[in-house]
Design a protein around this motif. Sequence first.
Motif, short mmCIF file in Angstrom:
data_model
loop_
_atom_site.label_atom_id
_atom_site.label_comp_id
_atom_site.label_asym_id
_atom_site.label_seq_id
_atom_site.Cartn_x
_atom_site.Cartn_y
_atom_site.Cartn_z
N GLY A 1 0.79 -1.23 0.00
CA GLY A 1 0.00 0.00 0.00
C GLY A 1 0.82 1.28 0.00
N THR B 1 -2.41 5.13 6.53
CA THR B 1 -2.53 5.39 5.08
C THR B 1 -2.39 4.08 4.32
OG1 THR B 1 -1.47 7.52 5.45
CG2 THR B 1 -1.59 6.78 3.17
N HIS C 1 -5.53 1.94 4.60
CA HIS C 1 -6.62 2.46 3.75
C HIS C 1 -6.41 2.08 2.29
CE1 HIS C 1 -7.86 5.35 7.01
NE2 HIS C 1 -8.97 4.78 6.63
N ARG C 2 -5.17 2.26 1.82
CA ARG C 2 -4.90 1.98 0.40
C ARG C 2 -5.05 0.49 0.12
NH1 ARG C 2 0.54 5.49 -0.92
NH2 ARG C 2 -0.28 7.55 -0.47
N ALA D 1 -6.99 -1.66 1.71
CA ALA D 1 -8.42 -2.01 1.74
C ALA D 1 -9.07 -1.60 0.43
CB ALA D 1 -9.10 -1.34 2.92
N ALA D 2 -8.71 -0.43 -0.10
CA ALA D 2 -9.30 0.04 -1.35
C ALA D 2 -8.88 -0.86 -2.51
CB ALA D 2 -8.86 1.48 -1.62
N ARG D 3 -7.64 -1.34 -2.48
CA ARG D 3 -7.12 -2.14 -3.59
C ARG D 3 -7.56 -3.59 -3.52
NH1 ARG D 3 -0.80 -3.38 -3.58
NH2 ARG D 3 -1.55 -4.77 -1.97
N ASP D 4 -7.40 -4.22 -2.35
CA ASP D 4 -7.62 -5.67 -2.24
C ASP D 4 -9.01 -6.03 -1.74
OD1 ASP D 4 -5.00 -5.82 -2.95
OD2 ASP D 4 -4.24 -6.28 -0.95
N GLY D 5 -9.70 -5.04 -1.18
CA GLY D 5 -11.03 -5.31 -0.65
C GLY D 5 -11.06 -6.47 0.34
N ASP E 1 -0.87 12.86 -3.11
CA ASP E 1 -1.37 12.19 -4.31
C ASP E 1 -0.20 11.69 -5.17
OD1 ASP E 1 -0.62 14.22 -6.12
OD2 ASP E 1 -2.35 15.39 -5.50
#
Length: 209
Positions: free
Chosen positions: A14, A142, A145-146, A148-152, A192
């Motif tokens: 992440g 951070t 979060h990243r 979780a967003a990527r791998d769900g 970003d």
Amino acid sequence: MTRGRFIALEGGEGTGKSTQAQLLAEALERRGLTVEVTREPGGTPGAEAIRSLLLHPPGEGWGAEAEALLFAAARADHVARRIRPALKAGRWIVCDRFVDSSRAYQGKAGGLGEQAIVALHQIGSHGLRPDLTLLIEVDEQTALHRIAARDGGGADAIGGRDPAYHRKVAQAFRSFAEADPAGFALIDGSGDPAQVHQRILRAIERLIS
Ligand code: TYD
């Protein structure tokens, strides 16, 4: 023909390495360089086959020693068949993870010890080191979060290890960078992707001039 340069991106899960590898390669190509983006484990047909064994292990999973040997075997193929020939032909390599991932994950967090990993790398890949390693760091929140967003929530066998393991990985990477300031650039991975990319461009100036 001048030898190409070898840049590795390292960091925990992440941290944005894959995105940054692509952006970096595009920027180098705009400067007229020929660049190959590759990744570990993987990068050749054989190493990609080993990758699926590592990330989705059959049966009860690998022991620490077998895991380290598989990473070293994948790397040996990648180095011999892809990285060394590209560098020799003057191409640049941008590699998403390299041997310092093995030093951090298998050596430090996995408990095998760094010397064992270095010895395997010596046998497998004649000790090849990148010209520069970009260590991308983000804080734990951070990264979570990243991921979780990527791998769900569907992490692989290594990404899914507990937070204490990943904390040890992050500390190990930091200690490698501190021990070898000429070989590493520390990159703040917060913000970003465009901001992080600018930081990386500043860090690689030392290879271009
Ligand atoms: P990948 O999906 O490429 O990781 P990420 O996108 O999170 O960087 O999966 C590679 C996984 O393998 C990752 O969890 C780190 C691990 N790994 C090691 O444990 N040792 C190694 O030598 C390498 C190259 C990767």
